[in-house]
Design an enzyme around this catalytic site. Sequence first.
Site, PDB file in Angstrom:
ATOM      1  N   HIS A 503      -2.974   4.349  -4.039  1.00  0.00           N
ATOM      2  CA  HIS A 503      -2.667   2.964  -3.667  1.00  0.00           C
ATOM      3  C   HIS A 503      -1.270   2.573  -4.139  1.00  0.00           C
ATOM      4  O   HIS A 503      -0.445   2.096  -3.345  1.00  0.00           O
ATOM      5  CB  HIS A 503      -3.711   2.026  -4.280  1.00  0.00           C
ATOM      6  CG  HIS A 503      -3.425   0.575  -4.048  1.00  0.00           C
ATOM      7  ND1 HIS A 503      -4.030  -0.151  -3.052  1.00  0.00           N
ATOM      8  CD2 HIS A 503      -2.588  -0.302  -4.676  1.00  0.00           C
ATOM      9  CE1 HIS A 503      -3.580  -1.394  -3.068  1.00  0.00           C
ATOM     10  NE2 HIS A 503      -2.696  -1.512  -4.053  1.00  0.00           N
ATOM     11  N   GLU A 504      -1.002   2.763  -5.427  1.00  0.00           N
ATOM     12  CA  GLU A 504       0.309   2.379  -5.948  1.00  0.00           C
ATOM     13  C   GLU A 504       1.416   3.214  -5.306  1.00  0.00           C
ATOM     14  O   GLU A 504       2.522   2.717  -5.065  1.00  0.00           O
ATOM     15  CB  GLU A 504       0.345   2.519  -7.474  1.00  0.00           C
ATOM     16  CG  GLU A 504      -0.627   1.605  -8.205  1.00  0.00           C
ATOM     17  CD  GLU A 504      -0.451   0.131  -7.855  1.00  0.00           C
ATOM     18  OE1 GLU A 504       0.672  -0.281  -7.500  1.00  0.00           O
ATOM     19  OE2 GLU A 504      -1.446  -0.616  -7.924  1.00  0.00           O
ATOM     20  N   HIS A 507       2.765   1.710  -2.216  1.00  0.00           N
ATOM     21  CA  HIS A 507       3.829   0.725  -2.422  1.00  0.00           C
ATOM     22  C   HIS A 507       5.183   1.429  -2.520  1.00  0.00           C
ATOM     23  O   HIS A 507       6.186   0.961  -1.976  1.00  0.00           O
ATOM     24  CB  HIS A 507       3.592  -0.072  -3.709  1.00  0.00           C
ATOM     25  CG  HIS A 507       2.500  -1.082  -3.624  1.00  0.00           C
ATOM     26  ND1 HIS A 507       2.497  -2.114  -2.704  1.00  0.00           N
ATOM     27  CD2 HIS A 507       1.371  -1.245  -4.366  1.00  0.00           C
ATOM     28  CE1 HIS A 507       1.421  -2.861  -2.883  1.00  0.00           C
ATOM     29  NE2 HIS A 507       0.720  -2.352  -3.885  1.00  0.00           N
ATOM     30  N   HIS A 510       6.364   2.486   0.838  1.00  0.00           N
ATOM     31  CA  HIS A 510       6.856   1.317   1.567  1.00  0.00           C
ATOM     32  C   HIS A 510       8.312   1.026   1.187  1.00  0.00           C
ATOM     33  O   HIS A 510       9.152   0.752   2.054  1.00  0.00           O
ATOM     34  CB  HIS A 510       5.958   0.115   1.243  1.00  0.00           C
ATOM     35  CG  HIS A 510       6.141  -1.050   2.152  1.00  0.00           C
ATOM     36  ND1 HIS A 510       5.617  -2.298   1.874  1.00  0.00           N
ATOM     37  CD2 HIS A 510       6.793  -1.196   3.336  1.00  0.00           C
ATOM     38  CE1 HIS A 510       5.929  -3.139   2.845  1.00  0.00           C
ATOM     39  NE2 HIS A 510       6.652  -2.496   3.736  1.00  0.00           N
TER      40      HIS A 510
END
Length: 712
Positions: A503-504, A507, A510
Amino acid sequence: MIVRLGALLATTALALPAHGAAMPQTPTTTAAVDATPLTAKWGGPYQGVPPWDQVTPAMFPAAFPVAMAEMRRDIHAIRDDKRPATFKTVIEPLQLAGEMMDRVGSMWGVYTSNLATKEVQAIDRLWSPKLSAFNDELFLDPKLFARIKTAYDTRAKQNLNPQQLRLLERTYRSFVRRGSLLTDAQRQQVSGLNQQLSVAHNDFSQKVLADEETWIVVDDARQLAGLPDSFVASLKAAADDRGLASKWAIVNTRSSVAPVLTYATDRPLREKVWRAFTMRGDNGNANDTKATIATILKLRQERAKLLGFRNHAYLRMDDTMAGTPANAKALMMRVWPAAVARVREEVADMQALATKDGANITIEPWDYRFYAEKVRKAKYDLDESEVKPYLQLDNIVQAAFYAAGRLYDLKFTENTGQIPVFEKNVRTFVVTDAKSGRNVGVFYLDNFARSGKRSGAWATRYRGQQKLGGERNVLASNNNNFVKGATGQPTLISLDDATTLFHEFGHAIHSLLQDVTYPGLAGTPRDFVEYPSQVNENWLLTRDVLDRFVKHYQTGQPMPQALVDKIEKSSTFNQGFDTVEYLSSAIVDMELHDRETPVTDVAAFERDTLAKLGMPKEIVMRHRLPQFNHLFASDAYSAGYYSYLWSETMDADTWAAFEATGNVWDKATADRFRKTLLSTGNETDRKEAYRAFRGRDPDVTALFKRRGFPTN
């Protein structure tokens, strides 16, 4: 965090950083402290990297005034420019203003989040209101706003491209939201409220951190029955670090608490650990946060009214995909009944099993995870302890890199030890485009829990990509709180931890894939921010990743298909708990802020709101209000915790698009996802961008299917 204007405009609503105070025009620095390592441009490879090896906390009080003075000069030059006010003479130079402050602020943010010693906390208490006032001094300047408004009013005549027009309009709206249309007296009031909020946010976070730095001592090994050997070894190491010979220490953070609640057969120990964790900030002592929360709520409401909004929720949602509190609540309340119904089923299963085992108990919150594992074992023959030996931290990191390379052509090459880091266990990786060899940036990975580091997991970046002023690469960071394995032993993590890592890392992807001209169009609405990271979680349990990286730490054998099948069959297991635990926090957040009369009795409000919702007594909110850093350590997620659900709705629908191709690695879909949504920042409206990718608005049905809830 301190940001220059370009980044400020990229945030949603009124994300007020811990910025500074009105300082003398000729600032003075702290005597005998050389702040040059902080104020100088970053040197070294990769377009420059933070000089962590040269910086000490004592340098920041000397560096802040220097950076503030430079930023003031930049802004005043734009404000006092005699040329006609246009995009080129006002908006574009604002995007480049305050570069020194950006560098200093990036490093200070790491100190306050990752290295918050007593010295750092003292500096933060002193400087956060000063920096807030400084920010308002510059960006509530009526002369500066007059030039922005002139540029805005004449925008139709300036022959702007779509990105320039969007940036100009968003800049104007951001200044209006900040208070630029108010009278002089009202602007002073807003600035005063911002400073008071900065102090209160700081007070809240430091109190919670103090409670998270406590621990429970175990001196009888029999109390640790049921816990995996590797985890027991980590508790022994934690005790050794604290000078507790021949004992074990359970630190009051989620990464230490969750395994105890899941595996420990000693029920009194589970209850003791659960109570300590859920009562952070709520013990009636010097670290109690409830009065601080009441102060924050009062100040937020006063500010919202001054700025022309009904309440804080309307202010925060003025620049989001959801748009209004009602829209966010509608989605949450559509999911809530199904989640609660599933919890009733889960509790019934657990109670039946406990009764069958002769436990003679009624399921309590400290029993939920423990008996959920027993039910999982009974229903699916799946024991979480079977899975963990296959999840070696270093391998999961490589799995994340592999997926990013296959999907987006990103290549990660470790260069740990070649550039400075802020803590000895931080690893670094050079990121390049696998096709062209072009440097994309550097990735910093800070995986382990330690004293002075805030709880949870988060991503940040020290430098963002932009084309304006010359192409800049990205310095991205992931920060986790995993429990490090004992000396000489690998660090094994849970499936939940592995999902958090992916999940991290989403980021970070992105940030690394960003391809925008203006930094003011880099950040996305709060309820879009979690979307790319949640999508990235989906590749963790794909067969290719499992075969290559999910291998037993002792035998080196990949996870057997039989075990994978058990995991997949149990994928909707315990979704009642997961959904209610999160969603109760999100609903309480919105109810707390979508009101014109600020809450004064925080404990009563939390209790009464949960009762009205029909909160199952066997579950506590994932983040109770007294420890809810998302809401009260800053404005960041206040009236915005719903955004995880909003983003997951898009995530589930996006994953369905990949699955529909018959190949979840489909490069055409990945390229379209990248070009339409991941690399474009906020250059176009995110709802329109999603429609361009999917051909329609997101369908919540995919979310219900994923969680195993009825779809009719």
